[in-house]
Design an enzyme around this catalytic site. Sequence first.
Site, short mmCIF file in Angstrom:
data_model
loop_
_atom_site.label_atom_id
_atom_site.label_comp_id
_atom_site.label_asym_id
_atom_site.label_seq_id
_atom_site.Cartn_x
_atom_site.Cartn_y
_atom_site.Cartn_z
N LYS A 203 4.03 0.67 -6.88
CA LYS A 203 5.00 1.70 -6.54
C LYS A 203 6.11 1.83 -7.31
CE LYS A 203 4.64 1.96 -1.57
NZ LYS A 203 3.80 0.81 -1.28
N SER B 193 8.91 -1.96 3.54
CA SER B 193 8.43 -3.21 4.07
C SER B 193 8.38 -4.09 2.77
CB SER B 193 7.09 -2.90 4.60
OG SER B 193 6.00 -2.82 3.55
N GLU C 40 -7.63 1.63 5.84
CA GLU C 40 -6.42 1.14 6.41
C GLU C 40 -6.81 0.04 7.39
OE1 GLU C 40 -4.76 4.35 8.59
OE2 GLU C 40 -6.64 4.71 9.56
N GLY D 14 -4.53 -0.49 12.99
CA GLY D 14 -3.59 1.05 12.82
C GLY D 14 -4.53 1.84 12.10
N ASP E 62 -4.69 5.14 12.35
CA ASP E 62 -3.71 6.50 12.69
C ASP E 62 -4.34 7.68 11.56
OD1 ASP E 62 -1.89 4.85 10.82
OD2 ASP E 62 -1.35 6.92 10.32
N SER F 237 -4.14 -2.82 -5.23
CA SER F 237 -2.65 -2.20 -5.13
C SER F 237 -1.40 -3.01 -5.15
CB SER F 237 -2.54 -1.44 -3.84
OG SER F 237 -2.79 -2.25 -2.53
C1 LIG Z 1 2.82 0.63 -0.20
C2 LIG Z 1 1.39 -0.09 -0.41
C3 LIG Z 1 0.50 0.52 -0.03
C4 LIG Z 1 0.12 1.45 0.87
O1 LIG Z 1 0.36 2.94 0.23
P1 LIG Z 1 0.75 4.35 0.86
O2 LIG Z 1 1.24 5.03 -0.51
O3 LIG Z 1 1.81 3.98 1.56
O4 LIG Z 1 -0.46 4.65 1.21
C5 LIG Z 1 -0.77 -0.27 -0.40
N1 LIG Z 1 -0.84 -1.52 -1.14
C6 LIG Z 1 0.51 -2.01 -1.28
C7 LIG Z 1 0.51 -3.11 -2.23
C8 LIG Z 1 1.51 -1.40 -1.16
O5 LIG Z 1 2.82 -1.93 -1.68
#
Ligand SMILES: *Cc1c(COP(=O)(O)O)cnc(C)c1O
Length: 323
Positions: free
Chosen positions: A55, A80, A206, A210, A212, A306
């Site tokens: 992020k 979050s 996902e 959820g 969606d 991620s």
């Molecule tokens: C935010 C996040 C996601 C999901 O990313 P989106 O852009 O909301 O789809 C997945 N994994 C981690 C670790 C995140 O911080």
Amino acid sequence: MTSLSISYDDVARAHERIAAVAHRTPVMRSSTADGRTGAQLFFKCETLQRIGAFKIRGAYNAVSQFTPAQREGGVITFSSGNHGQAIALAAKLLGVKAVIVMPKDAPEVKVAATQGYGGEVVRYDRYAEDPAVVVKRIADERGMTFIPPFDHPRVMAGQGTVAKELFEEVGELDLIVTPLGGGGLLSGTATAARSLSPRCDIVGVEPEAGNDAQQSLAKGEIVRIETPRTIADAAQSRSLGQHTFPVLRELGVRVVTVSDAELVETMKFFAARMKLVVEPTGCLAAAAVLTGKLDVRGKRVGIVLSGGNIDLERFAQLVAGQG
Ligand SMILES: *Cc1c(COP(=O)(O)O)cnc(C)c1O
């Protein structure tokens, strides 16, 4: 084709902006995982990124483009956790004030880290209050600019740099798989993939609790759900966004789901075999591949890990089966 919110050029320019700040994270291999799946798997380790998740890429790309007046007012967001930390760090690096609105039940490690970067944390009840309303009130009062966690072109373009780096390092792929919350990471990934590896299939994963995004793509419109109860706390978004959904639809992205139990199995695999701490949400894409939900035999597959932000005690509970 309708005009989409981001193009590959936006991803490439974002990459130049973040180059001095974000790590170019390693790509790891596992012969155990390759053997088990009959594929060649390339794990892009955003667990080792600054703030412990991808992020920072989108956050820095967005805040670094503020006008002087926006810099003066500061940045506000809700999250979050990982996006909050990313905005707090980006703001600190750029000398801008940051307010982060976070759920009361967000993992303590994420709250402490956000404060550690100098962000001011305001808490709310995610099962009762709308964070967007809380954010708007404070933004209006204090003249701050809101940067949302996923539904913003500059955030999406920044997140696309993960896939850009992966393709640059390993070449074209048959399939790229990422975790999916609100679709910032996946829309950026799809945009990069269409330019750098045009024949690559793109899949988002996902939580089962959820789905969606899966429903939205099947229906052709954004489907909203209640906040899903899942251990994948960074993917508890209630819907895709106005910017992310059209990109996913137009670029032919597919969505599959995995269960919390499958996420825990995958966390164990990474800890035991690859010596990596991956948070539950960070395991979404890998879980879909390692549990055989996606047909990967004989393919070259990119998998985005991620993020890795999880309290150590919580990690221990989950992998010990006491979650
Ligand atoms: C935010 C996040 C996601 C999901 O990313 P989106 O852009 O909301 O789809 C997945 N994994 C981690 C670790 C995140 O911080």
